[in-house]
Scaffold this motif. Structure first.
Motif, PDB file in Angstrom:
ATOM      1  N   MET A   4     -10.743  12.295  -6.101  1.00 53.00           N
ATOM      2  CA  MET A   4     -11.163  11.506  -7.266  1.00 53.00           C
ATOM      3  C   MET A   4     -12.269  12.194  -8.049  1.00 53.00           C
TER       4      MET A   4
ATOM      5  N   MET B 287      -4.786  -1.113   1.961  1.00 50.89           N
ATOM      6  CA  MET B 287      -4.674  -0.815   3.378  1.00 50.89           C
ATOM      7  C   MET B 287      -5.781  -1.502   4.170  1.00 50.89           C
ATOM      8  N   ALA B 288      -7.001  -1.500   3.630  1.00 48.50           N
ATOM      9  CA  ALA B 288      -8.107  -2.199   4.290  1.00 48.50           C
ATOM     10  C   ALA B 288      -7.812  -3.698   4.355  1.00 48.50           C
ATOM     11  N   LEU B 289      -7.284  -4.228   3.264  1.00 48.98           N
ATOM     12  CA  LEU B 289      -6.953  -5.654   3.222  1.00 48.98           C
ATOM     13  C   LEU B 289      -5.873  -5.989   4.252  1.00 48.98           C
TER      14      LEU B 289
ATOM     15  N   ILE C 256      -5.044   5.675  -6.187  1.00 51.20           N
ATOM     16  CA  ILE C 256      -5.470   6.117  -4.847  1.00 51.20           C
ATOM     17  C   ILE C 256      -6.409   5.065  -4.250  1.00 51.20           C
ATOM     18  N   LEU C 257      -7.428   4.684  -5.022  1.00 48.93           N
ATOM     19  CA  LEU C 257      -8.455   3.786  -4.492  1.00 48.93           C
ATOM     20  C   LEU C 257      -7.923   2.380  -4.236  1.00 48.93           C
TER      21      LEU C 257
ATOM     22  N   ASP D 104      -5.978   2.421  -1.094  1.00 50.41           N
ATOM     23  CA  ASP D 104      -6.894   2.380   0.058  1.00 50.41           C
ATOM     24  C   ASP D 104      -7.392   0.955   0.299  1.00 50.41           C
ATOM     25  N   GLY D 105      -7.709   0.275  -0.803  1.00 49.93           N
ATOM     26  CA  GLY D 105      -8.180  -1.102  -0.685  1.00 49.93           C
ATOM     27  C   GLY D 105      -7.109  -2.015  -0.095  1.00 49.93           C
TER      28      GLY D 105
ATOM     29  N   PHE E 135       0.828  -1.214   0.000  1.00 49.37           N
ATOM     30  CA  PHE E 135       0.000   0.000   0.000  1.00 49.37           C
ATOM     31  C   PHE E 135       0.860   1.260   0.000  1.00 49.37           C
TER      32      PHE E 135
ATOM     33  N   HIS F  85       0.908   4.379  -3.034  1.00 43.88           N
ATOM     34  CA  HIS F  85       0.652   5.810  -2.787  1.00 43.88           C
ATOM     35  C   HIS F  85       1.929   6.644  -2.902  1.00 43.88           C
TER      36      HIS F  85
ATOM     37  N   MET G 244       1.511   2.694  11.236  1.00 42.71           N
ATOM     38  CA  MET G 244       1.117   3.261   9.963  1.00 42.71           C
ATOM     39  C   MET G 244       1.061   4.780  10.009  1.00 42.71           C
TER      40      MET G 244
ATOM     41  N   MET H  69      -7.067   7.424   8.012  1.00 41.28           N
ATOM     42  CA  MET H  69      -7.483   6.026   8.063  1.00 41.28           C
ATOM     43  C   MET H  69      -6.732   5.276   9.169  1.00 41.28           C
ATOM     44  N   ALA H  70      -5.432   5.568   9.290  1.00 37.48           N
ATOM     45  CA  ALA H  70      -4.651   4.938  10.364  1.00 37.48           C
ATOM     46  C   ALA H  70      -5.211   5.363  11.718  1.00 37.48           C
TER      47      ALA H  70
ATOM     48  N   CYS I  74     -14.665   0.837  -0.593  1.00 41.13           N
ATOM     49  CA  CYS I  74     -13.817   1.002  -1.781  1.00 41.13           C
ATOM     50  C   CYS I  74     -14.486   0.368  -3.006  1.00 41.13           C
TER      51      CYS I  74
ATOM     52  N   MET J 261     -14.576  -1.298   5.192  1.00 34.87           N
ATOM     53  CA  MET J 261     -13.789  -0.326   4.440  1.00 34.87           C
ATOM     54  C   MET J 261     -13.494  -0.819   3.030  1.00 34.87           C
ATOM     55  N   LEU J 262     -13.213  -2.121   2.922  1.00 38.27           N
ATOM     56  CA  LEU J 262     -12.961  -2.694   1.598  1.00 38.27           C
ATOM     57  C   LEU J 262     -14.221  -2.600   0.738  1.00 38.27           C
TER      58      LEU J 262
ATOM     59  N   SER K 225     -12.479  -3.365   8.876  1.00 36.76           N
ATOM     60  CA  SER K 225     -11.643  -3.393   7.672  1.00 36.76           C
ATOM     61  C   SER K 225     -12.409  -3.972   6.486  1.00 36.76           C
TER      62      SER K 225
END
Lengths: 325, 325
Positions: free
Chosen positions: B89, A118-120, A111-112, A115-116, A81, A85, A144, B118-119, B148, B144-145, B141
């Motif tokens: 975006m 980071m969620a993962l 970007i998206l 983000d995905g 991630f 970025h 983080m 997000m962190a 996205c 959040m995914l 999480s």
């Protein structure tokens, strides 16, 4: 000191196992604009240093490898991630011989999908079966945030007149070291919250990261290797505060700094002249000394660990000591 | 049905308490390029619907408010993070009367401070004292995914010829509804892992979010309010698939769709002509009917909760029923 063949084989096996897990992450196919770039990023080849640190720490402390694996994958995906970025922010077009996500797709997709990722990463971590799961999640998110701090400092330094060697070490300690520290910490936290061990592992990782980054700066300056040195020019032009640069400019007033930078810029084609300019300021010698000191400190932190865990983690110090490029 | 004054006062007090906590988040001052935009974003005024849902769910299930607060703040900061990155975006320049982060600073600052938010969101969640903390982190999480995924679908739909009403509902269910569902779920998970309740709360949130978003689309089309309707033009031009648009185009072949869009574009100054075009296709009437059905379904999910929790959450349904803008 070189890594023995037996340990090299062990690292290779771990790397392969991690790669297998990464290739089989349970991700949907759709929406394609999210999961395709996420897959592209996790499939990207890498040395997998961070998850290896997690696995070796856990194993050294007597935890089953399967139990440590989700946290190991989490640090690798977190690392991935940051690359996606950072590549946008640094406008980098290539990574490990492949187009970066924002080049292959576009900025919004990068970007998206970052983000995905980071969620993962969080979700993988949360699959860990441990009574310390809350503490692990806290450490993960705090690390983080500090990585974000490191990236922010790195950008701020480019336009700042004076950056001290302490400033530099704080920045790379956060940007590079903290994630190495976290990788080790998570391997320990799964089985126990022994604060002395958890803290030593973080300090170990931070100093390892600082040594690694200074070495990276040095190799950028002095290496003949094909893929090194390419960004030296852009580093000098953009005002990047590498460790040798910080040392070379130390004690200069702003007029002397300008003269020094102008000299570098006008000799950008003459690598030897540039190296000599840093050498005259003792910046290369002092950088090498600093790497030695940092690695010694890192080793000292390992002495606070059980022997098997300490032996497992020494490889990382050896790896930096023996790094050619 | 309108919200009674007593409940209105209660919401106001909760909002104030959340605002106080947000204003006092323990964040460092430096590096300024990270924490200043993060603060700017968390200080931005808002209705705080999501953390209120968390607090009211927790309270309705008998949990102390102080115990629920970290999770409530976590969902609000997660929401703030999505706004910062979505604004990049979507190239939006204003949010709630203030410049968006990428306009006030720059794009890189907006990417990085979004990552920092997000962190921070995850760290706040991990401060929760609950035996279910691992499950809470997983749900957070995973949500959040899915958020996205919702954003990815929204972007994909703009360039897709055919979007069904089911496609639309999936997209907004993920983009808007899932976070509302999560907000409620977390309030329940703190005290218990009763799956029937946790699942009902998620479904409640998703249908609430879908109803809210369809209403938003309708208001965009029909409202006279100053700040509404402004983006209608750009929605039509960019091919945005709003719910009334999806319904109006349903059953059309691609030539008819082009004719319909061309008509809208050439009448962009004549709001009444546009409304009539949608009305002739029964798109407004059917949108209103869908809102009613979704809110009824949402209410049905509440019936699976203890009475006090259900009563607490009804306000959100009433709020959408009575929304004027």
């Amino acid at each position: 000191m070189t890594l023995n063949t037996q340990f090299q084989d062990r690292l290779k096996r771990l790397r392969k196992e991690i790669d297998n897990h990464l290739a089989n992450l349970p991700l949907p196919e759709l929406p394609e604009s999210l999961y395709k770039p996420m897959r592209y990023s996790t499939d990207s080849p890498g040395k997998r240093i961070r998850p290896i640190l997690t696995l070796l720490t856990g194993e050294g402390l007597g935890v089953d490898r399967e139990k440590v694996m989700p946290a190991a994958l989490a640090v690798e995906v977190l690392h991935t991630f940051t690359l996606v970025h950072d590549d946008i922010m640094d406008n980098d077009t290539q990574r490990r011989g492949r187009a970066t996500v924002h080049v292959k797709w576009d900025m919004n997709t990068a970007i998206l999908s970052g983000d995905g990722l980071m969620a993962l990463a969080f979700r993988l971590l949360m699959e860990t079966d441990s009574p310390q799961i809350g503490r692990m999640g806290y450490e993960f998110s705090q690390a983080m945030l500090e990585i974000c701090e490191g990236q922010a400092l790195d950008v701020e330094f480019e336009s700042r007149q004076t950056v001290s060697s302490e400033d530099y070490l704080e920045m790379v300690g956060k940007k590079t070291g903290r994630l190495l520290g976290l990788s080790c910490q998570l391997g320990a936290l799964i089985s126990s919250g022994n604060e002395r061990i958890v803290d030593s592992l973080n300090r170990f990782g931070i100093e390892l990261g600082q040594a690694f980054q200074i070495q990276d700066d040095l190799l950028e300056l002095t290496s003949d290797a094909e893929n090194m040195g390419k960004s030296l020019d852009s580093d000098i032009v953009s005002g990047k505060k590498t460790y040798p640069m910080v040392l070379a400019q130390s004690g200069m007033d702003s007029r002397e700094k300008s003269t020094f930078i102008d000299f570098l810029k006008s000799n950008i084609q003459d690598r030897q002249a540039i190296i000599n300019a840093f050498r005259d300021r003792r910046a290369i010698e002092q950088s090498q000394q600093k790497i030695t000191v940092l690695l010694e400190n890192a080793m000292a932190h390992l002495r606070k660990l059980p022997e098997r865990a300490a032996n497992n983690l020494k490889f990382a110090v050896d790896m930096i000591s023996n790094r050619q490029r």
